[in-house]
Design an enzyme around this catalytic site. Structure first.
Site, PDB file in Angstrom:
ATOM      1  N   SER A   1       0.886  -1.067  -0.058  1.00  0.00           N
ATOM      2  CA  SER A   1      -0.069   0.013   0.137  1.00  0.00           C
ATOM      3  C   SER A   1       0.864   1.319   0.063  1.00  0.00           C
ATOM      4  O   SER A   1       1.623   1.460  -0.980  1.00  0.00           O
ATOM      5  CB  SER A   1      -0.793  -0.164   1.274  1.00  0.00           C
TER       6      SER A   1
ATOM      7  N   HIS B   1      -7.931  -5.362   1.443  1.00  0.00           N
ATOM      8  CA  HIS B   1      -6.680  -4.556   1.436  1.00  0.00           C
ATOM      9  C   HIS B   1      -5.789  -5.269   2.733  1.00  0.00           C
ATOM     10  O   HIS B   1      -4.650  -5.765   2.575  1.00  0.00           O
ATOM     11  CB  HIS B   1      -7.027  -3.347   1.840  1.00  0.00           C
TER      12      HIS B   1
END
Ligand SMILES: *[C@@H]1O[C@H](CO)[C@@H](O)[C@H](O)[C@H]1NC(C)=O
Ligand SMILES: *[C@@H]1O[C@H](CO)[C@@H](O)[C@H](O)[C@H]1NC(C)=O
Length: 415
Positions: free
Chosen positions: A184, A389
Site C-alpha cells: 500500500s 486490503h
C-alpha cells in the site's frame, strides 16, 4: 431544497468532532506491560518487534537510520537462525498507512510475511516510516511539542524515508542492489522516490507492490472516505487546535480497541467486524488470535497532513503532490494545481498483487497504475474473490495466497 453541501457539511463536521474527541490529544500514559499481563492481554500485543521475532526463533537486530531531514527511524533485521547461508541480495519489507514493522508479525509465525520471507533464508529488513511509534524521533524536533515534526505526508516519506532505508541496508550489507516489497503506502512512497529522485530506483532489482497505493480515485470504503476527506477539509482547523498527530499508539481509541480485542469473546465478533467496516468482509481470513494481537500495533499513528493527503487523493483522478490551495500551490509549484508524480520514472521491474475485494486501494486504481508504469513484469489478482486490503498483513491465508507469488519473484532476483 437543501443542497448536497449543506447536508455533507454537518456529517463531515461530526466525523471531525469524533476524531478530535476520541482519537487525538487524550493520549494516556500508555498502559504498562505489567498491567496488561495481569489483565490477560495476548503477549504479542504488547511485546516489541525484536521480542516477538526472537520468541518465535528468529535472530533480530535493531538499527537506527537518520534521514537527510533529521527523522530517526528504527529498522529491524530479521533472519532465520538455522540457514547455512543467506540469499543475496537483502530484502526490504515496508508497511502501509497507520501500520508499523510489527504489522508483518501480527498474522503469527505461520502466516506473517516477515516470518515467511525470512524463513526462506532471505536476509530481511523490516522498515518503518516517520510518524509511527518506531519513527517518532528526530535529531532536533520533539514530536510532542514541535508542530514542524508533523509537517509531512507521503511525499516526504518517499523523498526521504524510503531512500534512507535503502541506502542504509546497502551500506550495511555491502551490496549494490536489493529487492523491495511494499504494501500500500509502502509501495506508493517508493513510486514517489523514483519520481523525485532520479536514479534512486536503480538500486532495486525488483519491486513487489502488494495492494500498491498510488491514486485513490475508486476507494470504496465509505468510512475511510468520510474520515480522510473530512480531515482534509478541516486540516487547517485541526492543526490550529494543535492536532498534528492522528491515531497514535497509546491514544484512547487505540488502547480501547486493544482492550476490547483482547477478549476471546469479543475479538472475533467486534474486532473482526471493525476490519470489515473499514475495509471489506472476508470471513475467517484473520484468525481470532491475530485479532487479539493486531490492535496492539494498529493504528500506529501518522500526521494529520498525511491523512489529509489521502482525502485529496480520493477526490482526484491523478497521482499528484500535496494540494496546498491555489495561492500556496503557485508559490510551491509555480502552478495553481499540484503537479503529478512521474510514473514513467519508475523504471524498476514491477510486480503487483492485488485483491478484488479491496475497498481501500481499489483494483481499478491498481489497473490504472499498471498502465502508467513502464516495466511491469506481472499484475496478478489474488486467487480469492474476497481478498481485501488488510488481508496482506493480517490474513492466515497469506502462506497460500500471497507468499508463493512473492517468493517466486524474490527467488528469481536472488542468487
Ligand atoms: C524492544 O525490547 C527490548 C527488550 O525489552 C529492548 O532492549 C529494545 O530497546 C526494544 N526495542 C524497541 C525498538 O523499542
Ligand atoms: C519522467 O521520467 C522519465 C524517465 O526517467 C523521463 O524521461 C521524463 O523526462 C520525465 N518526465 C518529466 C516530466 O519529468
Amino acid at each position: 431544497m437543501a443542497s448536497k453541501a449543506n447536508v455533507t457539511f454537518p456529517v463531515l463536521l461530526a466525523s471531525v468532532v469524533l476524531v478530535v474527541a476520541t482519537v487525538v490529544r487524550l493520549r494516556l500514559t500508555p498502559i504498562g506491560r505489567e498491567v496488561k499481563r495481569h489483565l490477560g492481554y495476548h503477549e504479542d500485543s504488547y511485546l516489541n518487534f525484536t521480542e516477538i521475532a526472537t520468541k518465535y526463533g528468529f535472530d533480530c537486530e535493531e538499527h537506527a537510520i537518520t534521514t537527510e531531514d533529521g527523522y530517526i527511524l528504527t529498522v529491524f533485521r530479521i533472519r532465520r537462525r538455522d540457514c547455512a547461508r543467506y540469499k543475496r541480495p537483502p530484502v526490504i519489507l515496508m508497511h502501509g498507512l497507520l501500520q508499523s514493522a510489527d504489522s508483518w508479525l501480527d498474522a503469527g509465525p505461520k502466516s506473517g510475511l516477515a516470518y515467511l520471507i525470512a524463513g526462506q533464508c532471505h536476509e530481511l529488513w523490516v522498515g518503518n516510516q516517520r510518524g509511527n511509534y518506531y519513527g517518532r524521533r528526530h535529531v532536533r524536533l520533539n514530536p510532542d511539542r514541535d508542530a514542524e515534526f508533523w509537517r509531512f505526508a507521503v511525499h516526504e516519506i518517499g523523498v526521504y524515508d524510503i531512500p534512507a532505508t535503502i541506502d542504509y541496508v546497502l551500506k550495511n550489507t555491502g551490496e549494490e542492489k536489493l529487492n523491495y516489497v511494499g504494501f500500500s503506502q509502502g509501495a506508493g512512497t517508493f513510486f514517489i522516490m523514483c519520481s523525485e529522485r532520479p536514479g534512486s530506483c536503480d538500486k532495486v532489482n525488483v519491486l513487489v507492490g502488494l495492494a500498491p497505493a498510488a491514486r485513490q480515485t475508486h476507494t470504496r470504503s465509505a468510512p475511510y472516505r468520510a474520515l480522510a476527506t473530512g480531515i482534509n477539509k478541516f486540516e487547517g482547523l485541526l492543526t490550529s487546535m494543535g492536532f498534528h498527530e492522528l491515531f497514535a499508539k497509546g491514544a484512547i481509541e487505540q488502547e480501547f480497541l486493544s482492550f476490547l480485542c483482547k477478549f476471546r469473546a469479543t475479538s472475533e465478533a467486534l474486532c473482526g467486524v471493525f476490519l470489515t467496516i473499514i475495509d471489506a468482509f472476508h470471513p475467517g481470513s484473520v484468525s481470532g488470535e491475530s485479532l487479539r494481537v493486531l490492535y496492539g500495533h494498529f493504528p500506529a499513528g501518522t500526521s494529520t497532513r498525511n491523512m489529509a493527503r489521502y482525502g485529496q487523493s480520493m477526490q482526484s483522478d491523478k497521482f499528484q503532490k500535496f494540494d496546498y490551495g491555489r495561492e500556496m500551490n503557485l508559490e510551491m509549484y509555480g502552478a495553481e494545481r499540484p503537479p503529478s508524480y512521474n510514473l514513467s520514472a519508475v523504471t524498476v521491474p514491477f510486480v503487483a498483487l492485488y485483491g478484488r475485494n479491496d475497498h481501500l486501494a481499489d483494483s481499478k486504481d491498481v489497473h490504472w497504475l499498471v498502465q502508467q508504469l513502464p516495466n511491469v513484469l506481472e499484475a496478478a489478482e489474488v486467487a480469492d474473490p474476497l481478498w481485501n486490503h488488510l488481508d496482506v498483513t493480517y490474513s492466515q491465508f497469506n502462506r497460500r495466497l500471497i507468499f508463493p507469488k512473492l517468493n517466486q519473484y524474490l527467488s528469481k532476483f536472488s542468487d
